[in-house]
Design an enzyme around this catalytic site. Sequence first.
Site, PDB file in Angstrom:
ATOM      1  N   GLY A  31      19.926   0.895  91.305  1.00  0.00           N
ATOM      2  CA  GLY A  31      18.762   1.432  91.787  1.00  0.00           C
ATOM      3  C   GLY A  31      18.716   2.792  91.245  1.00  0.00           C
ATOM      4  O   GLY A  31      19.681   3.354  90.785  1.00  0.00           O
ATOM      5  N   ASP A  32      17.292   3.260  90.829  1.00  0.00           N
ATOM      6  CA  ASP A  32      17.479   4.619  90.206  1.00  0.00           C
ATOM      7  C   ASP A  32      18.430   5.848  90.545  1.00  0.00           C
ATOM      8  O   ASP A  32      18.907   6.286  89.838  1.00  0.00           O
ATOM      9  CB  ASP A  32      15.886   5.251  89.884  1.00  0.00           C
ATOM     10  CG  ASP A  32      15.201   5.385  91.298  1.00  0.00           C
ATOM     11  OD1 ASP A  32      15.567   5.210  92.469  1.00  0.00           O
ATOM     12  OD2 ASP A  32      14.303   6.233  91.323  1.00  0.00           O
ATOM     13  N   TRP A 106      12.617  -8.277  96.461  1.00  0.00           N
ATOM     14  CA  TRP A 106      12.523  -8.574  97.998  1.00  0.00           C
ATOM     15  C   TRP A 106      13.173  -7.302  98.470  1.00  0.00           C
ATOM     16  O   TRP A 106      14.575  -7.315  98.764  1.00  0.00           O
ATOM     17  CB  TRP A 106      13.455  -9.671  98.344  1.00  0.00           C
ATOM     18  CG  TRP A 106      13.175 -11.054  97.785  1.00  0.00           C
ATOM     19  CD1 TRP A 106      12.660 -11.771  98.711  1.00  0.00           C
ATOM     20  CD2 TRP A 106      13.378 -11.709  96.518  1.00  0.00           C
ATOM     21  NE1 TRP A 106      12.398 -13.082  97.713  1.00  0.00           N
ATOM     22  CE2 TRP A 106      13.033 -13.041  96.444  1.00  0.00           C
ATOM     23  CE3 TRP A 106      14.273 -11.106  95.432  1.00  0.00           C
ATOM     24  CZ2 TRP A 106      12.995 -13.672  95.465  1.00  0.00           C
ATOM     25  CZ3 TRP A 106      14.416 -11.837  94.339  1.00  0.00           C
ATOM     26  CH2 TRP A 106      13.585 -13.120  93.995  1.00  0.00           C
ATOM     27  N   ASN A 170       9.973   8.964  88.628  1.00  0.00           N
ATOM     28  CA  ASN A 170       9.778   7.613  88.656  1.00  0.00           C
ATOM     29  C   ASN A 170       8.582   6.971  89.484  1.00  0.00           C
ATOM     30  O   ASN A 170       8.680   7.087  90.838  1.00  0.00           O
ATOM     31  CB  ASN A 170      11.111   6.931  89.024  1.00  0.00           C
ATOM     32  CG  ASN A 170      12.221   7.294  87.993  1.00  0.00           C
ATOM     33  OD1 ASN A 170      12.020   7.446  87.041  1.00  0.00           O
ATOM     34  ND2 ASN A 170      13.405   7.213  88.449  1.00  0.00           N
ATOM     35  N   ALA A 233      12.536   9.196  72.797  1.00  0.00           N
ATOM     36  CA  ALA A 233      13.258   9.667  71.598  1.00  0.00           C
ATOM     37  C   ALA A 233      12.700  11.054  71.178  1.00  0.00           C
ATOM     38  O   ALA A 233      13.401  11.893  70.502  1.00  0.00           O
ATOM     39  CB  ALA A 233      13.221   8.832  70.473  1.00  0.00           C
ATOM     40  N   GLY A 263      16.457   7.645  81.781  1.00  0.00           N
ATOM     41  CA  GLY A 263      16.162   8.594  82.843  1.00  0.00           C
ATOM     42  C   GLY A 263      17.115   8.810  83.697  1.00  0.00           C
ATOM     43  O   GLY A 263      17.337  10.056  84.325  1.00  0.00           O
ATOM     44  N   ASP A 264      17.631   8.019  84.510  1.00  0.00           N
ATOM     45  CA  ASP A 264      18.773   7.959  85.444  1.00  0.00           C
ATOM     46  C   ASP A 264      19.891   8.996  85.032  1.00  0.00           C
ATOM     47  O   ASP A 264      20.407   9.743  85.679  1.00  0.00           O
ATOM     48  CB  ASP A 264      19.138   6.786  86.381  1.00  0.00           C
ATOM     49  CG  ASP A 264      17.800   6.055  86.673  1.00  0.00           C
ATOM     50  OD1 ASP A 264      16.697   6.413  86.854  1.00  0.00           O
ATOM     51  OD2 ASP A 264      18.089   4.881  86.877  1.00  0.00           O
TER      52      ASP A 264
END
Length: 325
Positions: A31-32, A106, A170, A233, A263-264
């Site tokens: 998960g982010d 889900w 995000n 980039a 990104g995380d």
Amino acid sequence: MKAGARVALFGECMLELQGQAFGLLRQGFGGDTFNTAVYLARCGQAAGLHVAYATALGDDPLSTGLLERWAGEGLDLWLVRRLPGRMPGLYMIDVDARGERSFSYWRDASAARAYFDAEITPLEAAADTIDALYLSGISLAILPPEGRERLFALMLRLRDRGAMVVFDNNYRPRLWPDTGIAIGCFDTAYVLASVALVTADDHQALFGLPSLEAAVAEAQALPVPELVIKRGAAPTLVRAPGGPWQAVPTEPVARVVDTTAAGDSFAAGYLSRRLAGTDVAQAARFGNRLAARVIQHPGALIPRDAMADLAAEPLLPAPNGRPHA
Ligand code: ADP
């Protein structure tokens, strides 16, 4: 920021199933904000950073299994709530014969959505002891409106006493009932955050902007003291409170294997340096280096060994010796 700073990251970690539908599936989790927490714990270990993941899980064996694994990653678990009868969210990555990936989720009734269904949560109870709070657009999206209000109130409380409040933009359209609600929530988060990490693509999508250039220009005008704009980039744009914009080159990557968690991991690298008092350009450079490493490996969480050199790198002091204010 003091040595051994305490960071709390709020969000959802889901169970992951990967493989071919109706065939063999391999189980994982991710998960982010969770990915950011893991990378931050790895990069902040040398500086004695305390990284706590704030979320809710069920009282089922899978939730227990997740907690054991999170502890193994060096995360503090004191902000986790366990809600009897609830379950963690689940997503499946279906990899077809040509290697194309598609996602099914889900998560509508997942435990994390109910984190704020209590008079007071461990995160709120700890508000006066936390040096930094990190959340994302996904953290906001999964919460019901009352939960979001509680999270906004917490952001305000931390910001008022000078703690670092970090918002990562995000944006996942399918998690929001409509775009207007998402825009309202993001606008609030930008007012409350002291640091924003903005992916230009997501900014363009959320605000319906005609081009990436327009998205970058609008993002540069956000009312957040410390701003980072990520552009894949292309050089990362960064601005310290009251400072000029600086462009920080990304690392050349000859072969991108999987951009999941780019990104995380950038966020984790950046924050590990900012929390140690490094200036924004150096912090962005380290974030770019970590993200470049991560995208050369499959999956969201790369093996520890594959980043051991980065995790062990000494933290650079700020040129003016001043910690983050
Ligand atoms: P997100 O993953 O949040 O959508 P980006 O795609 O902008 O954000 O990527 C985040 C970071 O990952 C960038 O700021 C950069 O550091 C790194 N990155 C992404 N793509 C590349 C690339 N092709 N080469 C080098 N670094 C990259």
